[in-house]
Write a protein that holds these residues in place. Structure first.
Motif, PDB file in Angstrom:
ATOM      1  N   GLY A 289      44.067  31.949  36.183  1.00 39.11           N
ATOM      2  CA  GLY A 289      43.597  33.308  36.204  1.00 39.11           C
ATOM      3  C   GLY A 289      42.116  33.513  36.095  1.00 39.11           C
TER       4      GLY A 289
ATOM      5  N   TYR B  99      37.788  31.994  36.210  1.00 37.22           N
ATOM      6  CA  TYR B  99      36.770  31.540  37.143  1.00 37.22           C
ATOM      7  C   TYR B  99      36.351  30.119  36.768  1.00 37.22           C
ATOM      8  CZ  TYR B  99      36.389  36.414  38.579  1.00 37.22           C
ATOM      9  OH  TYR B  99      36.658  37.668  39.057  1.00 37.22           O
TER      10      TYR B  99
ATOM     11  N   ARG C 106      45.102  27.342  39.450  1.00 33.61           N
ATOM     12  CA  ARG C 106      45.506  28.716  39.708  1.00 33.61           C
ATOM     13  C   ARG C 106      44.349  29.669  39.460  1.00 33.61           C
ATOM     14  NH1 ARG C 106      50.015  29.363  35.565  1.00 33.61           N
ATOM     15  NH2 ARG C 106      48.709  27.868  34.459  1.00 33.61           N
ATOM     16  N   ALA C 107      43.129  29.152  39.539  1.00 33.67           N
ATOM     17  CA  ALA C 107      41.957  29.971  39.241  1.00 33.67           C
ATOM     18  C   ALA C 107      41.780  31.072  40.282  1.00 33.67           C
ATOM     19  CB  ALA C 107      40.704  29.099  39.210  1.00 33.67           C
ATOM     20  N   ARG C 108      41.283  32.211  39.829  1.00 38.86           N
ATOM     21  CA  ARG C 108      41.020  33.314  40.737  1.00 38.86           C
ATOM     22  C   ARG C 108      39.856  32.971  41.679  1.00 38.86           C
ATOM     23  NH1 ARG C 108      41.591  37.105  37.161  1.00 38.86           N
ATOM     24  NH2 ARG C 108      39.457  37.219  36.430  1.00 38.86           N
ATOM     25  N   THR C 109      38.855  32.290  41.153  1.00 42.18           N
ATOM     26  CA  THR C 109      37.683  31.939  41.946  1.00 42.18           C
ATOM     27  C   THR C 109      37.220  30.539  41.572  1.00 42.18           C
ATOM     28  OG1 THR C 109      36.960  34.241  42.009  1.00 42.18           O
ATOM     29  CG2 THR C 109      35.312  32.592  42.527  1.00 42.18           C
TER      30      THR C 109
END
Length: 267
Positions: free
Chosen positions: A39, A41, A61-64
């Motif tokens: 979730g 960065y 599963r990182a957003r960015t």
């Protein structure tokens, strides 16, 4: 003594010299880290041609996911090779262009020992992650576990004793478990763990082993570039004689990296 020449600029040349092996280590490193808490960065400090950035983007599963590197040439190669799930910025890995506490994790692959102030860089990475955030990196075990470089420098010193001053095994005492653990602890990180990561480095034959050293990218190729033609031939033949060649002509060695991780305290 010759001047050190640590050139990191041409992405394609680096790929043949070191990139093909750094990708293998990056995959094992991300397995060692696990999927993470997701979730947030993540930033790859000193991303080079993007091997670790790509591995983090693919597994986590990182957003960015963003890679930063001072070399515009490496960043250009990474942008062309890594999926659009990751972004790249030309920036100093030791002075990240983010505010304190902005990141879920900072990772770094094979770059820490080339930074002018490694301790200051790790402290900056620790400040850049949120409380509980991860700071992790890996470096080659230049002193003994990085097989093809160890063979190279042993042959170079046998031919030219002055080459000992350029050997990464001596130049980078940081690349051992004790100094890495101390660096993470001194940055205020907790739950610090150090572990070896080992990968196979199999060369199709002697040209596949030798020709990447003509790339000019990094300390060993920089040393080769400084030699005159006769000295280069002497080194090449000393290496050829020292390598363990299998019946099919291939050369099978191993490369070990040391991985370290820790977390910013929650309070």
């Amino acid at each position: 003594m010759r001047e050190r020449r640590d050139v990191w600029a041409a992405g394609e040349a680096y790929e043949r010299y070191m990139g093909r092996w750094s990708r293998l280590v990056a995959e094992e490193f991300t397995v060692w880290l696990g999927a993470g808490d997701g979730g947030g960065y993540r930033l790859d400090a000193g991303c080079g041609t993007g091997a670790l950035t790509a591995a983090v983007a693919a597994r986590g599963r990182a957003r960015t996911v963003v890679g930063v590197d001072r070399s515009a040439g490496f960043v250009a190669t990474a942008r062309g090779a890594v999926p659009t799930a990751a972004g790249f910025v030309v920036a100093d890995a030791g002075a990240l262009p983010v505010r304190d506490g902005a990141l879920d994790a900072v990772v770094s692959g094979l770059a820490l020992n080339f930074l002018p102030l490694p301790g200051a860089a790790v402290a900056a990475w620790a400040r850049a992650v949120r409380p509980g955030g991860l700071v992790a990196a890996y470096v080659w075990d230049y002193a003994g576990g990085m097989g093809f470089l160890r063979r190279f420098w042993d042959a170079a010193v046998a031919v030219d004793p002055s080459a000992a001053a350029l050997d990464e095994g001596g130049r980078f005492p940081l690349c051992r478990p004790g100094p890495l653990r101390a660096l993470w602890s001194e940055a205020g990180l907790v739950d610090v763990t150090v572990a070896p990561i080992e990968v196979a480095t199999v060369f199709r034959g002697f040209p596949d082993f030798w020709e990447p050293f003509l790339s000019g990218q990094g300390p060993a190729p920089g040393y080769v570039a400084s030699l005159d033609a006769d000295a280069r031939v002497r080194l090449r033949e000393a290496l050829r004689a020292a390598l363990p060649v299998r019946p099919d002509g291939s050369i099978a060695l191993t490369a070990r990296a040391w991985a370290v991780r820790g977390r910013r305290p929650e309070v």
